[in-house]
Design an enzyme around this catalytic site. Structure first.
Site, PDB file in Angstrom:
ATOM      1  N   TRP A  21       0.843  -1.202   0.000  1.00  0.00           N
ATOM      2  CA  TRP A  21       0.000   0.000   0.000  1.00  0.00           C
ATOM      3  C   TRP A  21       0.877   1.250   0.000  1.00  0.00           C
ATOM      4  O   TRP A  21       1.889   1.315   0.702  1.00  0.00           O
ATOM      5  CB  TRP A  21      -0.887  -0.017   1.256  1.00  0.00           C
ATOM      6  CG  TRP A  21      -1.643   1.250   1.512  1.00  0.00           C
ATOM      7  CD1 TRP A  21      -2.569   1.832   0.710  1.00  0.00           C
ATOM      8  CD2 TRP A  21      -1.567   2.071   2.682  1.00  0.00           C
ATOM      9  NE1 TRP A  21      -3.076   2.965   1.297  1.00  0.00           N
ATOM     10  CE2 TRP A  21      -2.472   3.139   2.511  1.00  0.00           C
ATOM     11  CE3 TRP A  21      -0.823   2.008   3.861  1.00  0.00           C
ATOM     12  CZ2 TRP A  21      -2.668   4.144   3.471  1.00  0.00           C
ATOM     13  CZ3 TRP A  21      -1.013   3.002   4.816  1.00  0.00           C
ATOM     14  CH2 TRP A  21      -1.917   4.047   4.619  1.00  0.00           C
ATOM     15  N   TYR A  54      -5.095  -0.335  -4.591  1.00  0.00           N
ATOM     16  CA  TYR A  54      -3.794   0.305  -4.408  1.00  0.00           C
ATOM     17  C   TYR A  54      -3.254   0.755  -5.759  1.00  0.00           C
ATOM     18  O   TYR A  54      -3.037  -0.063  -6.672  1.00  0.00           O
ATOM     19  CB  TYR A  54      -2.795  -0.660  -3.756  1.00  0.00           C
ATOM     20  CG  TYR A  54      -3.122  -1.062  -2.329  1.00  0.00           C
ATOM     21  CD1 TYR A  54      -4.079  -0.385  -1.573  1.00  0.00           C
ATOM     22  CD2 TYR A  54      -2.459  -2.124  -1.722  1.00  0.00           C
ATOM     23  CE1 TYR A  54      -4.375  -0.753  -0.271  1.00  0.00           C
ATOM     24  CE2 TYR A  54      -2.735  -2.496  -0.415  1.00  0.00           C
ATOM     25  CZ  TYR A  54      -3.696  -1.814   0.309  1.00  0.00           C
ATOM     26  OH  TYR A  54      -3.973  -2.195   1.596  1.00  0.00           O
ATOM     27  N   GLN A 291      14.917  -1.305   4.419  1.00  0.00           N
ATOM     28  CA  GLN A 291      13.830  -1.215   5.395  1.00  0.00           C
ATOM     29  C   GLN A 291      13.192  -2.579   5.627  1.00  0.00           C
ATOM     30  O   GLN A 291      12.781  -2.894   6.747  1.00  0.00           O
ATOM     31  CB  GLN A 291      12.776  -0.216   4.902  1.00  0.00           C
ATOM     32  CG  GLN A 291      13.271   1.217   4.841  1.00  0.00           C
ATOM     33  CD  GLN A 291      12.265   2.128   4.159  1.00  0.00           C
ATOM     34  OE1 GLN A 291      11.501   1.711   3.278  1.00  0.00           O
ATOM     35  NE2 GLN A 291      12.258   3.389   4.551  1.00  0.00           N
TER      36      GLN A 291
END
Length: 334
Positions: A21, A54, A291
């Site tokens: 998302w 999305y 990340q």
């Protein structure tokens, strides 16, 4: 990577789930998105969550391309239906039979798969009888296009009504996908107890509060370039509720807690939601592969009572726990 059962089903999913998302097809280029998916696979993540809405279907396409060539049986792929897709015509949103049955076909094509492991109602549809919605979902399961069904951001009462219909229809409603973090605890008073009773597991989104719990937003300081708070495509709106000095100052108090445990701030935040035994998985997103690896490091981390107390003391009365904050749009979005 640790794995958990999704609700009271036999389906095991990676407790860190990768979601796309606000990133794939929107914030980041497709090659970076693919690198993030590869990083997730390298970290042992097998569960991937997306939605047809999305980036107006683009995110599903990017994910399908990124997972191409992987052994399908080794993955758990989730998607959702409700929000507008395409030109946003009168039947291009909601949970009508027409929209559900047309949407699953589009999602499967974009994801390059014959079935999804979990098909979720992205929000509750007040304009469609729940019986119609649940019958359509049951038909999707019987057609072999989805193995299980779930919902997202439904209240305890809505979960109870849908679960009863699912039982009558002979299908398994096994999950709910709510927002949940140290700062947003609205599922705890009602949704979690009801879900435990019904055998529904939580797949929680935004465990690091759209990045606020990483500590990168310091009170009184300029916003980091390229951060979620600067994203005018939707990210800035979502994060705005946390972007005040009281919250940002309190979050800074969590840095020594994370440091004492040898964790990054993001790992502490993700590990915190996983301490709730009704949480089956925490969804992480990423705009760069690093990340993914950092967040995945939260898998298997146990926080003892003293650590949880320190977190609560640092945040004080800031966390939102009002159950009424769990809600869906009263009318279909267009």
């Amino acid at each position: 990577m640790q794995f958990r059962y999704l609700g009271r089903s036999g389906l095991k999913i990676s407790e860190i789930t990768y979601g796309n998302w606000l990133t794939h097809g929107s914030q980041v280029e497709n090659d970076i998105a693919t690198q993030c998916v590869r990083a997730a696979l390298d970290a042992g993540i097998t569960t991937f969550d997306t939605a047809d809405a999305y980036a107006n279907t683009k995110a599903e396409t990017v994910l399908g391309d990124a997972l191409a060539g992987e052994r399908r049986e080794s993955l758990e792929i989730f998607t959702k239906v409700y929000f507008p897709t395409g030109p946003a015509g009168p039947n291009d949103s909601g949970l009508s039979r027409k929209h559900i049955l047309e949407s699953i076909n589009g999602s499967l094509t974009r994801l390059k798969t014959d079935y999804v492991d979990l098909y979720q109602a992205h929000r509750y549809d007040f304009e469609t009888p729940l019986e119609e919605t649940m019958q359509a979902f049951a038909d999707v399961v019987r057609q072999g296009k989805a193995l299980y069904i779930g919902v997202s951001e439904w209240t305890a009462e809505q979960l109870r009504e849908a679960h009863a219909l699912a039982v009558d229809l002979g299908v398994q409603l096994i999950s709910n996908q709510p927002q949940y973090s140290m700062l947003w605890r609205v599922i705890e008073p009602e949704v979690v107890p009801t879900s435990k009773e019904l055998g529904i597991g939580q797949i929680v989104w935004s465990p690091i509060a759209q990045g606020v719990l990483t500590g990168k937003y310091a009170p009184g300081q300029p916003l980091p370039e390229g951060s979620r708070a600067t994203d005018e495509k939707g990210g800035a709106d979502m994060i705005s509720r946390f972007m005040n000095d009281r919250v940002l100052t309190a979050v800074q108090e969590l840095k020594p807690v994370a440091s004492d445990l040898g964790l990054s701030m993001a790992q502490l935040a993700v590990a915190w939601v996983l301490q709730n035994d009704n949480v089956s998985a925490a969804i992480i997103g990423a705009s760069k592969p690093e990340q993914v690896h950092d967040n995945a490091g939260a898998s298997g981390v146990k926080l003892d009572a003293d650590v949880l107390k320190r977190i609560d003391e640092a945040l004080g009365d800031l966390p939102e726990s009002d159950a009424s904050q769990t809600r869906s749009p009263q009318g279909r979005p267009s």
